[in-house]
Design a protein around this motif. Structure first.
Motif, PDB file in Angstrom:
ATOM      1  N   ALA A   1     112.364  24.238 -18.915  1.00  0.00           N
ATOM      2  CA  ALA A   1     113.111  23.407 -19.848  1.00  0.00           C
ATOM      3  C   ALA A   1     114.130  24.258 -20.598  1.00  0.00           C
ATOM      4  CB  ALA A   1     112.144  22.750 -20.836  1.00  0.00           C
ATOM      5  N   HIS A   2     115.286  23.648 -20.892  1.00  0.00           N
ATOM      6  CA  HIS A   2     116.333  24.348 -21.620  1.00  0.00           C
ATOM      7  C   HIS A   2     117.016  23.383 -22.571  1.00  0.00           C
ATOM      8  CE1 HIS A   2     119.539  27.096 -22.611  1.00  0.00           C
ATOM      9  NE2 HIS A   2     120.443  26.200 -22.242  1.00  0.00           N
ATOM     10  N   TYR A   3     117.052  23.771 -23.835  1.00  0.00           N
ATOM     11  CA  TYR A   3     117.652  22.945 -24.881  1.00  0.00           C
ATOM     12  C   TYR A   3     117.007  21.546 -24.831  1.00  0.00           C
ATOM     13  CZ  TYR A   3     121.215  21.130 -28.066  1.00  0.00           C
ATOM     14  OH  TYR A   3     121.851  20.566 -29.125  1.00  0.00           O
ATOM     15  N   LYS A   4     117.772  20.490 -24.524  1.00  0.00           N
ATOM     16  CA  LYS A   4     117.208  19.145 -24.526  1.00  0.00           C
ATOM     17  C   LYS A   4     116.761  18.688 -23.141  1.00  0.00           C
ATOM     18  CE  LYS A   4     120.046  17.708 -28.459  1.00  0.00           C
ATOM     19  NZ  LYS A   4     121.074  16.769 -28.968  1.00  0.00           N
ATOM     20  N   ALA A   5     116.916  19.522 -22.137  1.00  0.00           N
ATOM     21  CA  ALA A   5     116.518  19.185 -20.773  1.00  0.00           C
ATOM     22  C   ALA A   5     115.057  19.547 -20.551  1.00  0.00           C
ATOM     23  CB  ALA A   5     117.407  19.906 -19.768  1.00  0.00           C
TER      24      ALA A   5
ATOM     25  N   ASP B   1     102.603  -4.145 -27.962  1.00  0.00           N
ATOM     26  CA  ASP B   1     102.777  -3.639 -29.327  1.00  0.00           C
ATOM     27  C   ASP B   1     102.473  -2.149 -29.394  1.00  0.00           C
ATOM     28  OD1 ASP B   1     103.444  -6.165 -30.201  1.00  0.00           O
ATOM     29  OD2 ASP B   1     101.389  -6.685 -30.770  1.00  0.00           O
ATOM     30  N   ASP B   2     101.414  -1.730 -28.692  1.00  0.00           N
ATOM     31  CA  ASP B   2     101.057  -0.318 -28.672  1.00  0.00           C
ATOM     32  C   ASP B   2     102.149   0.503 -27.999  1.00  0.00           C
ATOM     33  OD1 ASP B   2      99.055   1.943 -28.833  1.00  0.00           O
ATOM     34  OD2 ASP B   2      99.242   1.812 -26.658  1.00  0.00           O
ATOM     35  N   TYR B   3     102.719  -0.027 -26.923  1.00  0.00           N
ATOM     36  CA  TYR B   3     103.778   0.677 -26.208  1.00  0.00           C
ATOM     37  C   TYR B   3     105.028   0.819 -27.077  1.00  0.00           C
ATOM     38  CZ  TYR B   3     107.430   1.607 -22.789  1.00  0.00           C
ATOM     39  OH  TYR B   3     108.490   2.142 -22.132  1.00  0.00           O
ATOM     40  N   LEU B   4     105.422  -0.256 -27.759  1.00  0.00           N
ATOM     41  CA  LEU B   4     106.598  -0.191 -28.626  1.00  0.00           C
ATOM     42  C   LEU B   4     106.391   0.814 -29.756  1.00  0.00           C
ATOM     43  CD1 LEU B   4     107.532  -3.978 -28.842  1.00  0.00           C
ATOM     44  CD2 LEU B   4     108.689  -2.192 -27.536  1.00  0.00           C
ATOM     45  N   GLU B   5     105.178   0.865 -30.282  1.00  0.00           N
ATOM     46  CA  GLU B   5     104.868   1.843 -31.324  1.00  0.00           C
ATOM     47  C   GLU B   5     104.977   3.266 -30.775  1.00  0.00           C
ATOM     48  OE1 GLU B   5     101.066   3.145 -34.142  1.00  0.00           O
ATOM     49  OE2 GLU B   5     101.041   1.246 -33.073  1.00  0.00           O
ATOM     50  N   HIS B   6     104.530   3.452 -29.531  1.00  0.00           N
ATOM     51  CA  HIS B   6     104.610   4.765 -28.880  1.00  0.00           C
ATOM     52  C   HIS B   6     106.073   5.176 -28.699  1.00  0.00           C
ATOM     53  CE1 HIS B   6     102.490   7.520 -25.729  1.00  0.00           C
ATOM     54  NE2 HIS B   6     103.466   8.144 -26.343  1.00  0.00           N
ATOM     55  N   ILE B   7     106.894   4.242 -28.247  1.00  0.00           N
ATOM     56  CA  ILE B   7     108.315   4.529 -28.042  1.00  0.00           C
ATOM     57  C   ILE B   7     108.986   4.879 -29.371  1.00  0.00           C
ATOM     58  CG2 ILE B   7     110.538   3.484 -27.429  1.00  0.00           C
ATOM     59  CD1 ILE B   7     108.915   4.310 -25.043  1.00  0.00           C
ATOM     60  N   ALA B   8     108.685   4.116 -30.414  1.00  0.00           N
ATOM     61  CA  ALA B   8     109.281   4.388 -31.725  1.00  0.00           C
ATOM     62  C   ALA B   8     108.872   5.770 -32.235  1.00  0.00           C
ATOM     63  CB  ALA B   8     108.854   3.306 -32.723  1.00  0.00           C
ATOM     64  N   ARG B   9     107.606   6.142 -32.006  1.00  0.00           N
ATOM     65  CA  ARG B   9     107.142   7.464 -32.428  1.00  0.00           C
ATOM     66  C   ARG B   9     107.866   8.561 -31.643  1.00  0.00           C
ATOM     67  NH1 ARG B   9     102.272   6.599 -31.623  1.00  0.00           N
ATOM     68  NH2 ARG B   9     101.896   7.677 -29.652  1.00  0.00           N
ATOM     69  N   ASN B  10     108.053   8.337 -30.340  1.00  0.00           N
ATOM     70  CA  ASN B  10     108.792   9.311 -29.533  1.00  0.00           C
ATOM     71  C   ASN B  10     110.213   9.485 -30.044  1.00  0.00           C
ATOM     72  OD1 ASN B  10     106.644   9.838 -27.892  1.00  0.00           O
ATOM     73  ND2 ASN B  10     107.393   8.689 -26.134  1.00  0.00           N
TER      74      ASN B  10
ATOM     75  N   ALA C   1     114.270  12.817 -32.554  1.00  0.00           N
ATOM     76  CA  ALA C   1     115.337  13.002 -33.540  1.00  0.00           C
ATOM     77  C   ALA C   1     115.102  14.256 -34.364  1.00  0.00           C
ATOM     78  CB  ALA C   1     115.414  11.766 -34.442  1.00  0.00           C
ATOM     79  N   ILE C   2     113.850  14.486 -34.750  1.00  0.00           N
ATOM     80  CA  ILE C   2     113.527  15.682 -35.534  1.00  0.00           C
ATOM     81  C   ILE C   2     113.751  16.945 -34.696  1.00  0.00           C
ATOM     82  CG2 ILE C   2     111.639  16.914 -36.681  1.00  0.00           C
ATOM     83  CD1 ILE C   2     110.453  14.169 -37.386  1.00  0.00           C
ATOM     84  N   TRP C   3     113.302  16.910 -33.436  1.00  0.00           N
ATOM     85  CA  TRP C   3     113.441  18.072 -32.568  1.00  0.00           C
ATOM     86  C   TRP C   3     114.907  18.352 -32.264  1.00  0.00           C
ATOM     87  CZ3 TRP C   3     111.811  22.454 -31.157  1.00  0.00           C
ATOM     88  CH2 TRP C   3     112.138  23.032 -29.930  1.00  0.00           C
TER      89      TRP C   3
ATOM     90  N   ASN D   1     123.790  11.579 -30.284  1.00  0.00           N
ATOM     91  CA  ASN D   1     122.523  12.145 -30.732  1.00  0.00           C
ATOM     92  C   ASN D   1     122.047  11.571 -32.062  1.00  0.00           C
ATOM     93  OD1 ASN D   1     122.451  13.808 -28.509  1.00  0.00           O
ATOM     94  ND2 ASN D   1     123.599  15.430 -29.534  1.00  0.00           N
ATOM     95  N   LEU D   2     122.824  10.669 -32.628  1.00  0.00           N
ATOM     96  CA  LEU D   2     122.433  10.092 -33.908  1.00  0.00           C
ATOM     97  C   LEU D   2     121.287   9.124 -33.708  1.00  0.00           C
ATOM     98  CD1 LEU D   2     125.914   9.453 -35.529  1.00  0.00           C
ATOM     99  CD2 LEU D   2     124.364  11.341 -35.941  1.00  0.00           C
ATOM    100  N   TYR D   3     120.411   9.048 -34.695  1.00  0.00           N
ATOM    101  CA  TYR D   3     119.256   8.158 -34.629  1.00  0.00           C
ATOM    102  C   TYR D   3     119.552   6.893 -35.414  1.00  0.00           C
ATOM    103  CZ  TYR D   3     114.619   6.325 -35.632  1.00  0.00           C
ATOM    104  OH  TYR D   3     113.532   5.506 -35.777  1.00  0.00           O
ATOM    105  N   ASP D   4     119.435   5.750 -34.760  1.00  0.00           N
ATOM    106  CA  ASP D   4     119.720   4.476 -35.401  1.00  0.00           C
ATOM    107  C   ASP D   4     118.421   3.711 -35.566  1.00  0.00           C
ATOM    108  OD1 ASP D   4     120.689   2.144 -36.348  1.00  0.00           O
ATOM    109  OD2 ASP D   4     121.916   1.635 -34.604  1.00  0.00           O
ATOM    110  N   ALA D   5     117.951   3.583 -36.813  1.00  0.00           N
ATOM    111  CA  ALA D   5     116.670   2.919 -37.066  1.00  0.00           C
ATOM    112  C   ALA D   5     116.713   1.456 -36.666  1.00  0.00           C
ATOM    113  CB  ALA D   5     116.295   3.046 -38.542  1.00  0.00           C
ATOM    114  N   GLU D   6     117.903   0.855 -36.646  1.00  0.00           N
ATOM    115  CA  GLU D   6     118.014  -0.560 -36.309  1.00  0.00           C
ATOM    116  C   GLU D   6     117.719  -0.811 -34.833  1.00  0.00           C
ATOM    117  OE1 GLU D   6     118.361  -4.440 -37.382  1.00  0.00           O
ATOM    118  OE2 GLU D   6     118.475  -2.672 -38.662  1.00  0.00           O
ATOM    119  N   CYS D   7     117.845   0.245 -34.005  1.00  0.00           N
ATOM    120  CA  CYS D   7     117.600   0.121 -32.563  1.00  0.00           C
ATOM    121  C   CYS D   7     116.269   0.751 -32.194  1.00  0.00           C
ATOM    122  CB  CYS D   7     118.729   0.772 -31.767  1.00  0.00           C
ATOM    123  SG  CYS D   7     120.337   0.031 -32.068  1.00  0.00           S
ATOM    124  N   ASP D   8     115.339   0.761 -33.116  1.00  0.00           N
ATOM    125  CA  ASP D   8     114.083   1.480 -32.930  1.00  0.00           C
ATOM    126  C   ASP D   8     113.060   0.639 -32.180  1.00  0.00           C
ATOM    127  OD1 ASP D   8     112.330   3.568 -33.145  1.00  0.00           O
ATOM    128  OD2 ASP D   8     111.523   2.886 -35.051  1.00  0.00           O
TER     129      ASP D   8
END
Length: 615
Positions: free
Chosen positions: A447-451, A559-568, A573-575, A591-598
């Motif tokens: 892995a390198h940078y974001k890859a 619902d569990d899957y959507l929660e998993h995706i949102a957590r990812n 975004a933090i990483w 690379n911007l994180y949009d909470a409305e598309c979460d």
């Protein structure tokens, strides 16, 4: 799904309303109540409540002059009547009517009869009398399971043993008017006196098996969370009113933020735009209007308006999303990028991955033969870890077939979301799988940078003759289909052995084929049989025609899957922000994180997998 059955109408009929007066309807109160007393309602602050009196008045034939509600539970906590309250405060009236009709069909299909009324506010009540009282816990489980199938169903009357109560037919309403009986009075008397046998309760529990399993899982998860918070291994989380995204709530209930959307039309278009962006089709949207998103249908006001406006608004939504997707990004003219958003499909690095569709399909079929003949048996010796390894290699082969490439640069979080596991677990399993695969899976780049790490999947020379001598199996190979996120790894392997087996298998055959212990295999078979996935014919097991996607939704997997995706997304975004600290380049718009598309709503395709939305 439960077949439709004849039941009392869920719409008020003038001929019925004129027959039974409020005084006559109130005479049914003692046959509904769990105890022979009632409570009078009054305004306490901004809320209308039914406080517990020092001496509760007894139910008589005289209609109370104020709004009155009878107790749902008896003095011992038992329940004589299941009281189902469909409330307009939880969803629009159109959703309330649809929910009451759907639950009524379910009850009728289980052989249950019930009495129905409606309130001046548009709410509805179904009263299901029981010949034998049931305990408060069992009644609560049934009502909460029914609430998972109906957005507007309020289970609170059965969640409070001491203060749970409900207005019955004939009672005054806080806004004026009375609870109006829909069921003809004579028919209502007959239903409440004959009551439903205990065998119908057993049938109802069987019909609600997925929802009951979902509630048990939620209860267990909640207990573990509380225990972890008490011992300090998990920080206390702030309480929120709801973790559901606003658009999804609008699609389910029809209720929307009036500060953001000025009219139902704007709320509808926001939901349709999101469906279009997630790859839905008009046909899929129309099917789900009567399924998991009745609130969107209610926002149209009437079926006629829905039929007239939905096709027009869908074209507008597609036009809007197409224009948005075609906007070129700085420095990216004419190029695709896997980093456009968090739901983009991962793009491979090319090279050896360039092969024809037929060649890729043949390679995967050959690898499947080697998997079943050699690799599965090798991984069985690794115990519980072996189950995850076997499903991981299946997931990689499934991804390889879908992408028609033998070079995979899929991130651990993508694999984790698709398999319902933690990304740290996937990161630990991949090197182990590469070492145990005997050359089938090879890491070719770090892995390198974001890859992500890059792996090559190939058919080693020592297995080529074996792969070609064996016959290809019917069906597709999967990692974890959505339903098995709830049922577990062992269950997934047992179901695969039945589904893709060359002949019908007995329990002993499945134990031998899967390498799973007898107890674990029997438990998996019993669980799948309880939710309708399997049927036993003599000694052998066969799959049923149950819709696995619908079953997954009933088990709460989506619902569990959507929660998993949102957590990812949050963790990515933090990483990414951490990585960008060490680069001098400007932050790219992508690379911007949009909470409305979460969130991402998976289109309801019968054979969908979670790969294409987990990137």
């Amino acid at each position: 799904m439960v077949p439709d059955a004849v039941l009392a109408s869920t719409h008020p009929q003038p001929s019925v309303v004129s027959v039974s007066s409020p005084e006559q309807a109130w005479s049914l109160a003692p046959l509904i109540a769990g105890a022979p007393s009632y409570r009078l309602g009054r305004w306490i602050g901004q809320k209308f409540q039914y406080p517990r009196p020092a001496n509760a008045p007894k139910i008589t034939r005289s209609l109370p002059e104020r709004p009155a509600a009878v107790a749902v539970h008896g003095v011992d906590g038992s329940v004589a009547t299941l009281c189902l309250d469909f409330d307009t405060s939880k969803a629009l009236k159109g959703v309330v009517d649809a929910d009451a009709a759907r639950v009524g069909r379910l009850l009728s299909a289980c052989g249950m009869t019930f009495v129905e009324d409606f309130s001046p506010s548009g709410g509805r009540h179904l009263y299901v009398p029981l010949a034998e009282r049931v305990g408060a816990t069992e009644a609560r489980e049934l009502v909460e399971a029914l609430a998972l199938t109906a957005t507007s169903l309020d289970p609170s009357p059965h969640q409070n043993v001491t203060d749970g109560c409900i207005r019955v037919p004939g009672s005054l309403h806080k806004s004026g008017g009375h609870q109006t009986l829909i069921t003809p009075l004579s028919r209502a008397y007959d239903i409440l006196r004959r009551r439903n046998r205990s065998s119908t309760v057993v049938e109802l529990r069987a019909a609600l098996a997925p929802e009951l399993a979902r509630k048990r899982a939620l209860k267990t998860r909640s207990a573990k969370t509380v225990a972890a918070q008490r011992v300090g291994t998990l920080p206390a989380l702030p309480l929120t009113s709801s973790g559901e995204a606003p658009l999804r709530r609008a699609a389910r209930t029809g209720l929307y933020d009036t500060a953001r959307y000025k009219s139902p039309s704007e709320a509808r278009m926001a939901v349709l735009n999101h469906f279009s962006a997630c790859g839905w089709t008009l046909n899929q949207v129309e099917k789900e209007l009567g399924g998991q998103f009745p609130g969107l249908a209610a926002l149209y006001g009437s079926p006629e308006r829905q039929r007239r406006l939905l096709p027009v608004e869908w074209v507008k939504a597609q036009t809007f999303t197409n224009k948005a997707s075609q906007k070129s990004l700085p420095g990216k003219h004419g190029k695709k990028s896997a980093l456009i958003n968090n739901t983009s499909q991962t793009l491979t690095t090319g090279g050896a991955g360039e092969r024809s569709s037929a060649g890729s399909s043949q390679l995967v079929n050959d690898l499947e033969n080697v998997l079943y003949a050699v690799l599965d048996h090798r991984l069985q010796s690794k115990g519980r870890q072996g189950l995850s390894l076997r499903l991981l290699i299946r997931g990689l082969l499934g991804y390889m077939r879908a992408k028609e490439t033998d070079i995979l640069d899929v991130g651990c979080r993508t694999l984790a979301a698709a398999m319902g596991k933690h990304h740290v677990t996937i990161a630990r399993l991949l090197p182990i799988l590469a070492g145990a695969s005997d050359g089938i899976l090879t890491k070719i780049a770090d892995a390198h940078y974001k890859a992500a790490d890059v792996y090559l999947i190939q058919l080693p020379e020592q297995y080529q003759q074996l792969a070609r001598e064996l016959t290809w199996r019917k069906g597709k190979i999967y990692a974890i289909r959505p339903v098995f996120r709830a049922l577990g790894d062992a269950t997934a392997l047992v179901y695969e052995a039945i589904e893709r087996g060359r002949s019908s298998a007995t329990t002993a055959d499945l134990v031998r084929t899967t390498g799973i212990s007898r107890n674990a295999c029997s438990s998996a078979l019993a669980e799948m049989e309880s939710v309708g996935m399997l049927q036993r014919h003599g000694r052998v097991w066969k799959t049923t025609s149950v819709n696995l996607r619908m079953l997954a939704a009933r088990l709460g997997v989506l619902d569990d899957y959507l929660e998993h995706i949102a957590r990812n997304r949050r963790e990515r975004a933090i990483w990414h922000a951490h990585l960008d600290r060490f680069r001098d380049t400007e932050i790219n718009e992508t690379n911007l994180y949009d909470a409305e598309c979460d969130e991402h709503w998976v289109p309801p395709d019968e054979n969908f997998t979670l790969w294409h939305t987990a990137a």
